[in-house]
Design a protein around this motif. Structure first.
Motif, PDB file in Angstrom:
ATOM      1  N   ALA A 106      40.336  39.157  39.435  1.00  0.00           N
ATOM      2  CA  ALA A 106      39.372  38.916  40.399  1.00  0.00           C
ATOM      3  C   ALA A 106      39.961  38.863  41.974  1.00  0.00           C
ATOM      4  O   ALA A 106      39.239  39.445  42.856  1.00  0.00           O
ATOM      5  CB  ALA A 106      38.627  37.364  40.198  1.00  0.00           C
ATOM      6  N   LEU A 107      41.105  38.482  41.824  1.00  0.00           N
ATOM      7  CA  LEU A 107      41.519  38.470  43.390  1.00  0.00           C
ATOM      8  C   LEU A 107      42.019  39.988  43.707  1.00  0.00           C
ATOM      9  O   LEU A 107      41.690  40.243  44.814  1.00  0.00           O
ATOM     10  CB  LEU A 107      43.054  37.476  42.943  1.00  0.00           C
ATOM     11  CG  LEU A 107      43.924  37.320  44.523  1.00  0.00           C
ATOM     12  CD1 LEU A 107      43.135  36.389  45.300  1.00  0.00           C
ATOM     13  CD2 LEU A 107      45.191  36.894  44.276  1.00  0.00           C
ATOM     14  N   TYR A 108      42.434  40.632  42.670  1.00  0.00           N
ATOM     15  CA  TYR A 108      42.691  42.067  43.100  1.00  0.00           C
ATOM     16  C   TYR A 108      41.431  42.969  43.298  1.00  0.00           C
ATOM     17  O   TYR A 108      41.437  43.620  44.473  1.00  0.00           O
ATOM     18  CB  TYR A 108      43.280  42.767  41.545  1.00  0.00           C
ATOM     19  CG  TYR A 108      43.450  44.185  41.766  1.00  0.00           C
ATOM     20  CD1 TYR A 108      44.408  44.818  42.402  1.00  0.00           C
ATOM     21  CD2 TYR A 108      42.650  45.081  41.007  1.00  0.00           C
ATOM     22  CE1 TYR A 108      44.743  46.103  42.619  1.00  0.00           C
ATOM     23  CE2 TYR A 108      43.035  46.401  41.198  1.00  0.00           C
ATOM     24  CZ  TYR A 108      43.958  46.958  41.789  1.00  0.00           C
ATOM     25  OH  TYR A 108      44.104  48.344  42.144  1.00  0.00           O
ATOM     26  N   SER A 114      28.609  36.018  36.667  1.00  0.00           N
ATOM     27  CA  SER A 114      29.683  36.085  35.733  1.00  0.00           C
ATOM     28  C   SER A 114      30.553  34.975  35.907  1.00  0.00           C
ATOM     29  O   SER A 114      31.034  34.375  34.917  1.00  0.00           O
ATOM     30  CB  SER A 114      29.858  37.423  35.609  1.00  0.00           C
ATOM     31  OG  SER A 114      30.670  37.867  36.609  1.00  0.00           O
ATOM     32  N   PHE A 115      30.941  34.928  37.236  1.00  0.00           N
ATOM     33  CA  PHE A 115      32.296  34.041  37.429  1.00  0.00           C
ATOM     34  C   PHE A 115      31.681  32.703  37.299  1.00  0.00           C
ATOM     35  O   PHE A 115      32.658  32.047  36.710  1.00  0.00           O
ATOM     36  CB  PHE A 115      32.570  34.344  39.040  1.00  0.00           C
ATOM     37  CG  PHE A 115      33.157  35.813  39.377  1.00  0.00           C
ATOM     38  CD1 PHE A 115      34.498  36.157  39.284  1.00  0.00           C
ATOM     39  CD2 PHE A 115      32.336  36.778  39.857  1.00  0.00           C
ATOM     40  CE1 PHE A 115      34.962  37.341  39.220  1.00  0.00           C
ATOM     41  CE2 PHE A 115      32.705  37.966  40.160  1.00  0.00           C
ATOM     42  CZ  PHE A 115      33.952  38.350  39.890  1.00  0.00           C
ATOM     43  N   GLY A 116      30.617  32.082  37.612  1.00  0.00           N
ATOM     44  CA  GLY A 116      30.177  31.001  37.429  1.00  0.00           C
ATOM     45  C   GLY A 116      30.377  30.533  35.835  1.00  0.00           C
ATOM     46  O   GLY A 116      30.653  29.366  35.521  1.00  0.00           O
ATOM     47  N   MET A 149      34.799  39.850  30.569  1.00  0.00           N
ATOM     48  CA  MET A 149      35.300  39.605  32.494  1.00  0.00           C
ATOM     49  C   MET A 149      36.281  40.636  32.552  1.00  0.00           C
ATOM     50  O   MET A 149      36.124  41.456  33.670  1.00  0.00           O
ATOM     51  CB  MET A 149      35.881  38.255  32.543  1.00  0.00           C
ATOM     52  CG  MET A 149      34.747  37.193  32.394  1.00  0.00           C
ATOM     53  SD  MET A 149      33.404  37.172  33.634  1.00  0.00           S
ATOM     54  CE  MET A 149      34.438  36.865  35.097  1.00  0.00           C
ATOM     55  N   VAL A 150      37.266  40.881  31.792  1.00  0.00           N
ATOM     56  CA  VAL A 150      38.319  41.635  31.900  1.00  0.00           C
ATOM     57  C   VAL A 150      37.616  43.423  32.103  1.00  0.00           C
ATOM     58  O   VAL A 150      38.115  43.826  33.139  1.00  0.00           O
ATOM     59  CB  VAL A 150      39.622  41.708  31.060  1.00  0.00           C
ATOM     60  CG1 VAL A 150      40.482  42.799  31.022  1.00  0.00           C
ATOM     61  CG2 VAL A 150      40.325  40.316  31.236  1.00  0.00           C
ATOM     62  N   SER A 190      43.998  33.165  29.627  1.00  0.00           N
ATOM     63  CA  SER A 190      42.766  33.787  29.874  1.00  0.00           C
ATOM     64  C   SER A 190      42.321  33.807  31.289  1.00  0.00           C
ATOM     65  O   SER A 190      42.003  34.427  32.210  1.00  0.00           O
ATOM     66  CB  SER A 190      41.701  33.152  28.954  1.00  0.00           C
ATOM     67  OG  SER A 190      40.387  33.310  29.560  1.00  0.00           O
ATOM     68  N   SER A 191      42.442  32.388  31.813  1.00  0.00           N
ATOM     69  CA  SER A 191      42.099  32.147  33.126  1.00  0.00           C
ATOM     70  C   SER A 191      42.937  32.621  34.166  1.00  0.00           C
ATOM     71  O   SER A 191      42.464  33.249  35.333  1.00  0.00           O
ATOM     72  CB  SER A 191      42.274  30.454  33.466  1.00  0.00           C
ATOM     73  OG  SER A 191      41.706  29.889  32.673  1.00  0.00           O
TER      74      SER A 191
END
Ligand code: HEM
Length: 233
Positions: free
Chosen positions: A206-208, A168-170, A65-66, A198-199
């Motif tokens: 994701a916000l960025y 991927s977010f789900g 994700m990162v 992690s979260s």
């Protein structure tokens, strides 16, 4: 055929390093008995394997994700060519899927909990914590679909591939809830820090990504040409 990106070997090298150092480190910790307090001295072997690979899969999912968010936001551009970060993102996703497979397969070999093939493959039918396990099964299917899409990218087309990537977010949320609600490790402080770290990382990236202004001359979600340049592999 694409030319191989510069530093294409970085992904496999980092993964080889992680696997090569992590595995002996875990085995050593185990042999010294340092993990006994965490796992319980009589816990069966394959239950250990499943839990350890679950945590490893979650860490790899976090890394994927990162890396994915880093590629999109160009965060890693100062330290590595984008094609290399993208290759690392892809390799890490495959590795996460592999460890998730091991996590689920180990349950079939474990005798302490009644897991049959159907309970591993069909969501919400497991006798052991059916709802949290069901969330894990759904996350596995999502991760399988998404990871396979790397191999099917040219067939799917870039736009469909990108749209699919919103899954991927789900998947990440499902896997986090699954680990938190299902894991015997959730009571341990280090496991709670792991989920929190992690979260928080994924949330802020994701916000960025969401707040990032569109670059001049291009919409934020990107034209195919710009996207292809970004994710060239
Ligand atoms: C992307 C998919 C998945 C990820 C990232 C994942 C990750 C995790 C994590 C981090 C834990 C906590 C381990 C601990 O606290 O010791 C866990 C527990 C567990 N997972 Fe998964 N998992 C996934 C899919 C699955 C699937 C498909 C199954 C199959 C049935 C499954 C079955 C279990 C079970 C039974 C536990 C409980 C172990 C315990 O009580 O400690 N998981 N998983």
């Amino acid at each position: 055929m694409h030319d191989r990106p510069r530093l294409w070997w970085l992904g496999p090298a980092v993964q080889g390093f992680i696997a090569g150092t992590l595995t002996p480190a875990v085995l050593w910790l185990w042999s010294t008995g340092a993990l006994d307090g965490l796992t319980g001295a009589d816990t069966p072997f394959f239950w250990y394997v499943s839990r350890a690979s679950g945590i490893t899969a979650y860490l790899l999912l976090t890394a994927a994700m990162v890396l994915g968010l880093g590629v999109f936001t160009r965060l890693f551009d100062p330290v590595a060519p984008r094609a290399s970060s993208f290759a690392l993102h892809e390799h890490t996703s495959w590795l996460a899927l592999g460890f998730t497979g091991l996590h689920a397969a180990a349950l079939l070999l474990d005798r302490s909990q009644p897991f049959g093939l159907a309970q591993v493959l069909v969501p919400f039918v497991a006798a052991y914590r059916p709802v949290p396990v069901g969330l894990g099964v759904l996350a596995l299917y999502g991760a399988g679909l998404l990871t396979a899409s790397f191999a099917l990218k040219s067939w799917l087309g870039h736009r469909t591939w990108r749209t699919l990537h919103y899954l991927s977010f789900g998947i990440y949320v499902l896997a986090t809830l699954h680990g938190l609600l299902d894991g015997s490790g959730t009571g341990q402080a280090w496991v709670q820090w792991l989920y929190l770290g992690s979260s928080a990382t994924v949330f802020f990236l994701a916000l960025y990504r969401t707040l990032l202004p569109p670059r001049s001359g291009a919409p934020r979600s990107g034209t195919p040409a710009r996207d292809q340049a970004r994710t060239a592999s």
